[in-house]
Design a protein around this motif. Structure first.
Motif, short mmCIF file in Angstrom:
data_model
loop_
_atom_site.label_atom_id
_atom_site.label_comp_id
_atom_site.label_asym_id
_atom_site.label_seq_id
_atom_site.Cartn_x
_atom_site.Cartn_y
_atom_site.Cartn_z
N VAL A 174 60.25 -28.07 2.31
CA VAL A 174 61.18 -28.84 1.48
C VAL A 174 62.49 -28.08 1.26
N LEU A 175 62.38 -26.76 1.09
CA LEU A 175 63.56 -25.96 0.74
C LEU A 175 64.43 -25.61 1.95
N LEU A 176 63.86 -25.51 3.13
CA LEU A 176 64.67 -25.14 4.31
C LEU A 176 65.84 -26.08 4.54
N PRO A 177 65.64 -27.41 4.54
CA PRO A 177 66.80 -28.30 4.73
C PRO A 177 67.85 -28.12 3.64
N ALA A 178 67.42 -27.85 2.41
CA ALA A 178 68.37 -27.71 1.31
C ALA A 178 69.25 -26.47 1.47
N PHE A 179 68.72 -25.42 2.06
CA PHE A 179 69.45 -24.17 2.22
C PHE A 179 70.03 -23.98 3.62
N ALA A 180 69.84 -24.97 4.49
CA ALA A 180 70.23 -24.79 5.90
C ALA A 180 71.71 -24.43 6.05
#
Length: 581
Positions: A166-172
Motif C-alpha cells: 500500500v505504501l510503495l505507490p504513495a512514496f514512489a
C-alpha cells in the motif's frame, strides 16, 4: 492454439511435465519441487516449444497458495499465534528491517537508486510460506515449537508486506519512481493511507475473530447434516476461496492471509479434520502449479549475463537472512536450535517477492534487471532450501558438540515456557477431539445397532440427531399426533401407554419408528418415567440417512414389524377376553 483451450493446455502440460521432472528429481535424490521448477522453465517463454499462458498459471498458482495456507490455518489456532508473538513479532519486524537495509546497500554497490534498493531489499526480506511449509512437512515439524514459531514469523511478514504494497505507490515519486504514483505523499495524505490500511486489517481481524467462528462452523454442520460428501467438500473449498477473495477485495489483505484466517476460523469446528482431509488432494495439486508458475517466470540466460549479481542476491537470501534470523532468535534469549530452524526456513523467497518486484517495475522504481535477479534468487533459493536445511542441521550438531553447555542451557527457560504454553493449547485441542470421539463411542455403546456403520456415517448420524430432554411425567408424544420424528432414548426410561398395558423402554431403546415409516398418526402416548435425554431423528433426515444405509433401515423396519405384530396379537387377545366375558 485456440484461446478456449489455453487453461486445459496449461493444466495438462503443467501436471505432465511436473510429474516427469518431479520423478527424475526424486531418482537423482533431489526434492521433487526442483523438478516442478524445471517443468515451469520448460513450458515458459524462455525455452523453445510450447509456451503456456502465464496469466492463467499465476492465477492457478494463487489457488495453490490459498489452499495451502487454508490447510495451515486448519491445524493452527489463534491461541498458537498469540503464544509465539513474543518471538514472531519482534523477530519478523527486525529481520525485515535489517534485510531491507542490506538490500539497499547491495543495490547501491550496483549504482541503483534508493527506490530500487528498497524494493530489492523488501523482496529479498520476505520468505515463501509455501516453501517453508513443504520443508516443515517433510520433517514433521509443522506442529513442533520451532515450526509454529517459523509459521507465526511468516504470518507477521505477510502482514508487513500488505502494508508495504500500500505504501510503495504513495512514496514512489519521492523515491525516484513515476511522479504520478507518488502524488499521495505530496498532498500529505500518506498518514490517511496508512490509517485506512491499518483500519482495514483490524476490521478483517475483528470479523475473523468475532463473527467467523459463529458462522463458519454452523454452516459446516448444516452442510454435513445433508449427508452429501461432495457438497461438504464443495462447501469447504467455497469457504476457503470465498473468504480469501473477500478478504483481498474488501479489506485489502493478501489471498494467502485471508485463506489462513479462513482455516483458523474453521479449526474451531470438530469437522476441521474432515475438511483438511477433503481439501488435501487439491492442496497438493495446486501447490505443484505454484512451483511450475515460478519456473515459467525464470529466464535462465540471466545466469550467464549477471552471475556475480545473482551470487550477491543469493548470498543475501541464504547467508544474510539466515544469520539475521539466527541472531535475532538468540538475542531474544531463545535456544540456538530454534534459531537454526527459523534461519533455514527463512533462507528463501517466493510469492510476495514476485508481487513486490512487479509493483516496483510498474512504479518505475526497480529496473527489469532487478526483477530478473529476484526471480533468479527465488528459483535458486527454493531449489537449495533442502540443502540449507540439511546444512543447518549439521551446523547445529557441530555447534552443540563444540559448546555443549551453550546448547543445553541457553534460552531453555523461555523455550520451556513457550513449549508448555503450546502444549496446553494442543492438549485443549486434543481434549475437544477426545470429547467428540467419546460422544460417538457412547452412541455406539448405547445403541449397538450403529456399530456396523462406518466412521463417516456415525459422524453424520451424530450431526443429524436433535437433542431433547423430558422431566418425569412429561408426555413425549401423544396418540393421534403426526409421526414427524423418531426418538432414541439416550438415558432415563419411558412408558408406552396402551389402552390396557404400559410398556417400559430403557436407555438404548427407540420409539416412534412405525409412524415415521408408514406416515400414519401416533397410536399411543409415551410418557417419561424419570429424567430422560433423547436423540431425535426427524422424518426427512431419517429417510435420507436410511436410504444410504438400507441394512439399518431393514433392522428398524423388522423391529417395527415385530412391534406391529405384537400390537395386533395383543388386540386380538383383548377382543377374545371381551367376547368371553
Amino acid at each position: 492454439m485456440p484461446h478456449d483451450v489455453a487453461l486445459i493446455a496449461l493444466i495438462a502440460a503443467g501436471f505432465g511435465f511436473a510429474a516427469i521432472f518431479g520423478y527424475l528429481a526424486d531418482r537423482l535424490h533431489l526434492p521433487p519441487l526442483v523438478g516442478y521448477l524445471v517443468a515451469g522453465v520448460m513450458i515458459g517463454s524462455a525455452t523453445p516449444g510450447f509456451v503456456a499462458d502465464m496469466a492463467l498459471a499465476s492465477q492457478l498458482a494463487e489457488i495453490g497458495v490459498i489452499l495451502l495456507m487454508f490447510g495451515v490455518g486448519l491445524h493452527f489456532s489463534a491461541a498458537d499465534l498469540l503464544a509465539v508473538r513474543g518471538v514472531a513479532i519482534p523477530g519478523a519486524i527486525a529481520q525485515i528491517a535489517i534485510a531491507t537495509l542490506l538490500g539497499i546497500g547491495l543495490a547501491s554497490l550496483w549504482g541503483w537508486g534508493i527506490g530500487a534498493g528498497l524494493v530489492l531489499g523488501l523482496s529479498l526480506a520476505v520468505a515463501s510460506t509455501v516453501v517453508l511449509l513443504k520443508a516443515l512437512e517433510e520433517r514433521n515439524l509443522v506442529s513442533s515449537t520451532n515450526g509454529r514459531v517459523a509459521v507465526g514469523w511468516l504470518i507477521v511478514e505477510d502482514l508487513a508486506m500488505v502494508l508495504a504494497l500500500v505504501l510503495l505507490p504513495a512514496f514512489a515519486g519521492a523515491l525516484g519512481g513515476h511522479a504520478d504514483a507518488g502524488g499521495h505523499a505530496a498532498t500529505g495524505s500518506i498518514w490517511l493511507t496508512i490509517g485506512i490500511t491499518l483500519l482495514k486489517v483490524a476490521a478483517f481481524a475483528a470479523v475473523a475473530i468475532f463473527i467467523g467462528p459463529k458462522v463458519v462452523p454452523w454452516l459446516l454442520i448444516s452442510v454435513a447434516r445433508t449427508g452429501s460428501r461432495e457438497l461438504f467438500t464443495l462447501s469447504v473449498l467455497a469457504i476457503a476461496l470465498g473468504i480469501a477473495f473477500g478478504a483481498a477485495e474488501i479489506f485489502g489483505v493478501s489471498f494467502a492471509l485471508g485463506a489462513f484466517f479462513a482455516g483458523l476460523i474453521m479449526s474451531e469446528s470438530h469437522l476441521s479434520h474432515r475438511a483438511a482431509a477433503d481439501s488435501l488432494p487439491l492442496q497438493n495439486a495446486f501447490s505443484v502449479l505454484f512451483f511450475v508458475s515460478v519456473g515459467m517466470l525464470f529466464d535462465p540466460s540471466v545466469l550467464v549475463r549477471e552471475p556475480l549479481m545473482i551470487l550477491g542476491v543469493l548470498a543475501l537470501i541464504i547467508l544474510g537472512k539466515g544469520l539475521i534470523a539466527f541472531l535475532i532468535v538468540v538475542l531474544l534469549r531463545f535456544p540456538a536450535s530454534m534459531g537454526f530452524a527459523v534461519a533455514a526456513g527463512l533462507a528463501q523467497i517466493g510469492e510476495f517477492s514476485f508481487i513486490l518486484a512487479g509493483l516496483g517495475v510498474s512504479l518505475g522504481l526497480l529496473p527489469r534487471e532487478g526483477q530478473d535477479l529476484i526471480l533468479a534468487g527465488a528459483i535458486l533459493s527454493i531449489t537449495l532450501n533442502q540443502l540449507v536445511f540439511a546444512g543447518s542441521e549439521r551446523l547445529e550438531a557441530w555447534v552443540f558438540s563444540r559448546w555443549p553447555a551453550f546448547a543445553s542451557n541457553y534460552g531453555m527457560a523461555k523455550h520451556d515456557s513457550l513449549y508448555r504454553e503450546l502444549a496446553v493449547i494442543s492438549e485443549q485441542r486434543e481434549e475437544r477431539d477426545r470429547q467428540h470421539h467419546l460422544e460417538i463411542e457412547q452412541l455406539i455403546e448405547t445403541f449397538p445397532m450403529f456399530a456396523e456403520l462406518d466412521d463417516g456415517a456415525q459422524e453424520e448420524l451424530l450431526l443429524l440427531f436433535r437433542p431433547r430432554s423430558a422431566l418425569p411425567g412429561d408426555r413425549v408424544i401423544r396418540s393421534g399426533d403426526r409421526g414427524d420424528s423418531m426418538f432414541f432414548v439416550a438415558s432415563g426410561a419411558v412408558e408406552v401407554q396402551l389402552e390396557d398395558e404400559e410398556i417400559p423402554l430403557a436407555a438404548g431403546s427407540f420409539f416412534g419408528e412405525m409412524a415415521v415409516l408408514t406416515g400414519a398418526r401416533r397410536t399411543a402416548d409415551v410418557v417419561a418415567v424419570d429424567f430422560c435425554q433423547f436423540l431425535v431423528l426427524e422424518r426427512r433426515d431419517f429417510n435420507l440417512f436410511m436410504s444410504r444405509h438400507p441394512q439399518l433401515r431393514a433392522a428398524v423396519s423388522n423391529l417395527a414389524q415385530e412391534r406391529q405384530e405384537m400390537n395386533v396379537s395383543r388386540n386380538q387377545r383383548r377382543d377374545q377376553s371381551r367376547d368371553a366375558g
